[in-house]
Write a protein that holds these residues in place. Structure first.
Motif, PDB file in Angstrom:
ATOM      1  N   GLY A 145      43.916  38.993  29.933  1.00 21.40           N
ATOM      2  CA  GLY A 145      44.658  38.584  31.114  1.00 21.40           C
ATOM      3  C   GLY A 145      45.793  37.631  30.846  1.00 21.40           C
ATOM      4  N   VAL A 192      45.306  40.336  39.452  1.00 19.54           N
ATOM      5  CA  VAL A 192      44.426  40.956  38.454  1.00 19.54           C
ATOM      6  C   VAL A 192      44.261  40.033  37.248  1.00 19.54           C
ATOM      7  CG1 VAL A 192      44.222  42.904  36.861  1.00 19.54           C
ATOM      8  CG2 VAL A 192      44.951  43.304  39.209  1.00 19.54           C
ATOM      9  N   LYS A 212      40.767  38.316  35.683  1.00 22.11           N
ATOM     10  CA  LYS A 212      40.349  38.485  34.283  1.00 22.11           C
ATOM     11  C   LYS A 212      40.214  37.142  33.577  1.00 22.11           C
ATOM     12  CE  LYS A 212      41.873  43.127  33.184  1.00 22.11           C
ATOM     13  NZ  LYS A 212      42.589  43.949  32.219  1.00 22.11           N
TER      14      LYS A 212
END
Length: 157
Positions: free
Chosen positions: A68, A92, A96
């Motif tokens: 990430g 997102v 992560k």
């Protein structure tokens, strides 16, 4: 003054034997190596007898990037260029990084910038549509031609 004449060299079939040239003394026999190995051998050469090959240097391996991290950087950059896409990628990345227990500052910055710019874009689209709807409504009301209403000139048709 004149130089004296050189003597004639003896002929090969001469009965006077010539003295042979002196020869070099024979080399002493090679002794086995007793000291440290010589390091002038080329790379990849086998080590000298009695010595082991040097070990490879033990350098620490670089730690892999947490999952990430790159996604958060891409999300922040895209938040300025294409705000909705940057917003989604930053969300997102934050998820992560949160699962990996890593700091998620860049992802949060991407979320904030992406959200603010997405809201500004939505407001701009609404104002653009409202402006042209008012112009088209005025032309529908007035008909074709050039009209002046409250100091504003409309060209319809």
């Amino acid at each position: 003054m004149t130089n004296p004449p050189f003597p004639e060299p003896p002929a090969p079939d001469s009965s006077n034997p010539a003295t042979p040239p002196p020869t070099a003394p024979p080399a002493p026999p090679a002794a086995p190596p007793t000291g440290p190995p010589t390091w002038d051998a080329g790379p990849g050469a086998a080590p000298a007898a009695g010595y082991s090959a040097p070990a490879a240097p033990a350098y620490p391996q670089p730690e892999p990037s947490p999952p990430g991290r790159v996604l958060s950087i891409v999300g922040l950059v895209l938040a300025f260029v294409a705000a909705p896409i940057g917003l989604i990628l930053s969300i997102v990345a934050a998820v992560k990084l949160g699962k990996a227990g890593q700091p998620k500052g860049l992802a949060i910055a991407g979320i904030v910038v992406g959200a603010v710019l997405t809201i500004v874009e939505i407001i701009g689209i609404i104002l653009f549509i409202a402006f042209f709807a008012a112009i088209f409504g005025m032309c529908a009301e007035l008909g074709t031609g050039v009209w002046e209403v409250n100091g504003v000139t409309y060209t319809c048709g």
